[in-house]
Design a protein around this motif. Structure first.
Motif, PDB file in Angstrom:
ATOM      1  N   MET A  53     -19.819  58.688  36.388  1.00  0.00           N
ATOM      2  CA  MET A  53     -18.462  59.145  36.080  1.00  0.00           C
ATOM      3  C   MET A  53     -18.400  60.556  35.495  1.00  0.00           C
ATOM      4  N   ALA A  89     -18.714  57.094  29.907  1.00  0.00           N
ATOM      5  CA  ALA A  89     -17.672  56.903  30.916  1.00  0.00           C
ATOM      6  C   ALA A  89     -16.286  57.037  30.295  1.00  0.00           C
ATOM      7  N   THR A 116     -10.991  56.467  39.051  1.00  0.00           N
ATOM      8  CA  THR A 116     -11.020  55.651  37.835  1.00  0.00           C
ATOM      9  C   THR A 116     -10.443  54.268  38.097  1.00  0.00           C
TER      10      THR A 116
END
Length: 188
Positions: A53, A89, A116
């Motif tokens: 991420m 993250a 996301t």
């Protein structure tokens, strides 16, 4: 109903993390509903997604990141690896501009918000997988189930066609929202 994808992601991280903390020492090789993964492999998958991420939400490409997130990411402290990756993250998701930045995935470019949401859904469904594998409470947050189902419904056949999810099992017409969502993701 929650609509901020950053908060949804954070809630799913917390829920998944609560299940990670319930894993007993003798459960790492327990089977999960994902036939190719035991508990350790499932956690390694999610830790890998968490590790990806930050660079992807910063706009880096898969080629730029390379293979540093391949193989065993858990080491001798799987729960610690989870905690570190989850914090990274969440920080990446909450970074200024992350939701609007372009994320370059293997199957196309997407706004950070869409990426996301994909990981929110993965955390939610794999949280159920983990709970099932370790004998924990399998109930998912009804609000998260509702949001995930609304997001996933138009994408289900695309995911299935790409081989990302299994066949949809039959469920009774009066099945609850969680059962219907899990079926959409190929879980019986």
């Amino acid at each position: 109903m929650e609509s901020d994808v950053r908060k949804l992601h954070e809630r799913a991280i917390r829920s998944f993390g609560a299940r990670v903390q319930q894993i007993k020492d003798d459960q790492w090789d327990a089977a999960t509903p994902c036939s190719e993964w035991d508990v350790r492999a499932l956690l390694n998958h999610i830790v890998g997604e968490n590790r990806w991420m930050p660079p992807l939400l910063e706009g880096r490409t898969i080629e730029e990141v390379g293979d540093r997130f391949e193989g065993d990411l858990l080491g001798d402290d799987p729960k610690g690896a989870w905690e570190d990756s989850a914090a990274e993250a969440v920080a990446a998701v909450h970074a200024d501009g992350a939701m609007d930045r372009t994320v370059h995935l293997s199957f196309g470019d997407f706004p950070g918000r869409d990426y996301t949401m994909q990981l929110f859904a993965d955390l939610l469904v794999h949280g159920w997988d983990l709970a099932r594998a370790i004998g924990a409470d399998e109930r998912l947050d009804p609000e998260l189930v509702e949001v995930c189902a609304a997001w996933f419904t138009p994408l289900e056949e695309t995911y299935r066609g790409a081989g990302a999810i299994g066949p949809r099992p039959e469920v009774p017409p009066d099945a609850d929202a969680q059962t219907r969502l899990l079926a959409a993701f190929g879980r019986a």
